[in-house]
Design an enzyme around this catalytic site. Structure first.
Site, short mmCIF file in Angstrom:
data_model
loop_
_atom_site.label_atom_id
_atom_site.label_comp_id
_atom_site.label_asym_id
_atom_site.label_seq_id
_atom_site.Cartn_x
_atom_site.Cartn_y
_atom_site.Cartn_z
N CYS A 147 0.80 -1.23 0.00
CA CYS A 147 0.00 0.00 0.00
C CYS A 147 0.83 1.28 0.00
O CYS A 147 0.27 2.39 -0.06
CB CYS A 147 -0.96 -0.02 1.18
SG CYS A 147 -2.05 -1.46 1.12
N HIS A 280 -1.66 8.23 6.32
CA HIS A 280 -2.08 6.96 5.71
C HIS A 280 -3.47 6.63 6.23
O HIS A 280 -4.34 6.24 5.46
CB HIS A 280 -1.07 5.86 6.06
CG HIS A 280 -1.31 4.57 5.36
ND1 HIS A 280 -1.34 4.48 3.99
CD2 HIS A 280 -1.56 3.32 5.82
CE1 HIS A 280 -1.59 3.23 3.64
NE2 HIS A 280 -1.73 2.50 4.73
N HIS A 317 -9.71 2.76 0.99
CA HIS A 317 -8.29 2.47 0.82
C HIS A 317 -8.08 1.91 -0.58
O HIS A 317 -8.48 0.77 -0.86
CB HIS A 317 -7.84 1.47 1.88
CG HIS A 317 -6.35 1.28 1.93
ND1 HIS A 317 -5.50 1.59 0.88
CD2 HIS A 317 -5.54 0.81 2.91
CE1 HIS A 317 -4.27 1.32 1.21
NE2 HIS A 317 -4.26 0.84 2.45
#
Lengths: 393, 315
Positions: A147, A280, A317
């Protein structure tokens, strides 16, 4: 050793908030949360049936949806930048975590007679396809650091420009919603049954999204010489590894703090000059607390006054695309002087540690901001952005 | 045009690992060997690429004379770059097969993180405490070279003081069969040592190479055996691929070729062992004057991948 400032001359984005950068930005300012039951496949057997899917029409130009999303954001970014460099001097750095998964799922299910399906499982194929359709040159890389891939792709593109590998670079992050990714996070019990709530006391996990973000990057001196419109500058990057666990972050945020500290040192920017952190911020218990610990470690006494927000509360996400989409939001935040709130955040667990932006957007007065991206394998990456008028050539 | 690197890089350790000649039983024996030599039965649960990568790095560290405890001292300054065309494909396919057969809610939570491309790099970083850069390139044919270049760049820019580079692939039978039956079929299993097959493209044994790189000016290096001296730019003339393939066959005793463009790494590993490649037909790739091997990594038949140049230093 810092790379020379890199100008962002074009941006493009496709997210659940819409098919372009304007819809991303306006959706964030309005606090939209376009989450709903999964449409791409039947997820009712999972603990959670919720995702942030792209609902606008995506032209079918590539061999998979991931490629289609990337092409869409790439076209917008190239149109925004205006192509002033010959194709063979344009580099391409692609970030994707799940490209090829859909082809693999299909092959296992259907046992196709055409054995060439395996080519579509290779991420290198995605880069080839993008380069052909977007009419780019032959210099390309594909990065997969889970990610954090999107942020790393931007950093590698900046390094390539600095080294003279090419004169313009496209950093594209892209990922579609696949069964493999969705079921994986479901099996890890990392999904919130409700829309994710990063930094909230009641957070229970992430919401998976899909999308693509593309940045067109050029050396600042070149962009100014061509009198190009410059959205913002990339002035530093830092990356590190927790080296502690395959899926869980280091609880104290040690590795992430190293990435932030390295990025600021790389940019020669002081902690007190950082106006905001584009976090994040996935909404999982472990990630959010580790990230706040890292920010406090890295920014020290300045952390408590530093504004922190998470885009994932509105886009979900987006995996390999997350780093590029969030970089675009950081750039727009500097450009517009406004930081969108973290949608859904009501009771912040970290009051006093950092200044979590909730309920309404906030004005920005500082010229620098950072964007964090973390991933499986303990991969940590931080980018430092600067307002375009803040840097002399 | 050869661009000389401003900061020169030494190869201080190398290992080439070819785990299988033919058949699954050989794979299993090799897996046992790895697990036993590394002292952790749990390694066997990892994806084969992760196992091979850990083993190759372990051997390269031994070759470099890196003390077992040293990683804890330099962890923050050490990183890892992995180049792989297929990633942790064995585990990915096992995961996807279970998903296809039993549905979304029946998948294995252990397999999922182990199936990501970055898993081998993560396991190496965790095992040796490497907190520096951790990068995984999944470019298909350019993976290995991009990983090598990125590693050199991490050293040149001061982001790391030591980089572990791992390049290779471990094939799952499902992918291997599809490759064998696809348009690649006529070229599978080429064993010719003729350099005239320079346009051939073949695979497919599992191969993993590990290199350990440090800046050449690091005073702790006594005798750096191989140095990476520069990159050939992407707009270079076409170089020959055949000699690289041939050289790899010689150095690895592997009669087939590896995917992921390992030629550059194989040449460097060959130089490490003091073996030079034969001259290729255009004379560009390598020359051997016994004590001083100079080589160019040979490219594929397109110009998109930058090339590496390296030399074996006189001892």
């Amino acid at each position: 050793m810092a790379f020379q400032p890199i100008a962002v001359t074009g941006i493009g984005a496709v997210t659940a908030l819409g098919g372009n950068v304007n819809s991303l930005w306006s959706g964030l300012l309005a606090g939209q949360r376009p989450f709903g039951p999964v449409r791409a496949f039947d997820a009712q057997s999972c603990r959670v049936d919720l995702a942030a899917e792209v609902s606008v029409a995506v032209p079918n130009e590539g061999t998979c949806r991931t490629a289609d999303l990337a092409i869409m954001s790439g076209r917008e970014a190239l149109a925004d930048s205006q192509r002033t460099v010959a194709a063979d001097r344009i580099g391409l750095v692609v970030a994707s975590t799940g490209m090829g998964d859909a082809a693999l799922e299909r092959a296992l299910r259907e046992q196709p007679r055409d054995h060439d399906w395996w080519r579509q499982c290779l991420k290198g194929t995605l880069a080839d396809e993008l380069a052909t359709i977007l009419e780019l040159g032959e210099i390309r890389q594909v990065i997969n650091t889970a990610c954090s891939s999107g942020a790393i792709a931007i950093a590698l593109a900046c390094e390539g420009l600095d080294a003279g590998d090419y004169d313009m670079a496209l950093a594209i992050g892209c990922d579609e919603l696949t069964k493999i990714t969705y079921s994986g996070f479901n099996s890890l019990r990392a999904l919130d049954p409700e829309p994710c709530k990063p930094f909230d006391i009641a957070r229970r996990g992430m919401t998976i999204g899909e999308g693509s973000g593309c940045l067109v990057l050029e050396r600042l001196a070149d962009a100014r010489r061509k009198a190009k419109r410059i959205h913002a500058l990339v002035v530093g990057a830092g990356w590190s590894c927790d080296a502690s666990h395959l899926t869980a972050p280091d609880p104290g945020g040690k590795g992430a703090a190293i990435a932030i500290t390295k990025a600021l040192a790389h940019a020669n920017v002081l902690a007190g000059d950082v106006g905001f952190v584009n976090a994040h911020g996935t909404g999982t218990q472990l990630n959010d607390s580790a990230e706040i610990s890292a920010i406090v470690k890295a920014l020290g006494k300045h952390a408590s006054s530093c504004k922190v927000h998470s885009v994932k509360a509105s886009t979900g996400h987006c995996m390999g695309a997350a780093g590029t989409i969030e970089a675009i939001v950081a750039i727009l935040s500097l450009q517009q002087g406004v930081l969108p709130a973290t949608a859904g955040l009501r009771n912040c667990e970290f009051e006093g540690c950092v200044d979590c932006v909730k309920l309404d957007p906030r004005r920005l007065d500082k010229a620098f901001g950072i964007s964090n991206s973390f991933g499986f394998g303990g991969n940590d990456a931080t980018l430092v952005f600067a307002r375009s008028d803040s840097w002399a050539c | 045009m050869l661009t000389k690197m401003e900061h020169r890089v030494a190869v201080i350790g190398a290992h080439t690992f070819v785990p299988v000649s033919d058949g699954d039983s050989a794979v299993w024996q090799q897996t046992q060997k790895i697990a036993e030599s590394l002292g952790q039965a749990s390694l066997r649960r990892l994806d084969p690429l992760s196992q091979y990568a850990i083993y190759a790095v372990h051997q390269a560290r031994l070759a470099a004379g890196i003390a077992a405890e040293e990683h804890s001292m330099k962890g923050a300054q050490c990183g890892v770059c992995v180049g792989t065309a297929l990633g942790a494909q064995n585990t990915r396919i096992r995961y996807a097969r279970r998903l296809a057969l039993h549905g979304l809610s029946a998948t294995n939570p252990i397999d999922f993180p182990d199936s990501i491309d970055g898993a081998p790099a993560a396991h190496i970083a965790i095992r040796w405490g490497l907190q520096g850069p951790s990068l995984t390139f999944a470019d298909g044919k350019g993976s290995a070279t991009n990983a090598l270049i990125a590693a050199c760049r991490q050293l040149a820019t001061g982001r790391a003081e030591r980089m572990y580079v791992v390049m290779g692939d471990a094939f799952d039978p499902f992918i291997r069969n599809a490759m064998a039956q696809s348009s690649l079929a006529p070229q599978i299993g080429i064993t010719s040592t003729s350099i005239d097959d320079s346009n051939a493209f073949a695979l497919s044994n599992d191969v993993v190479l590990a290199l350990i790189l440090q800046p050449l000016d690091d005073t702790s290096i006594d005798e750096p055996p191989v140095e990476v001296v520069g990159f050939l730019g992407p707009n270079r003339d076409k170089l020959d691929w055949g000699a690289a393939s041939l050289f790899r066959d010689v150095t690895t005793q592997n009669k087939r070729r590896a995917y992921g463009d390992l030629s550059g790494a194989a040449l460097i590993a060959g130089a490490w062992h003091g073996v030079a490649a034969p001259m290729c037909k255009n004379g560009l790739s390598c020359q051997d004057n016994a004590m001083n091997v100079r080589g160019y990594r040979c490219g594929l038949d397109d110009a998109r991948f930058p090339n590496l140049a390296f030399q074996r230093l006189a001892r």
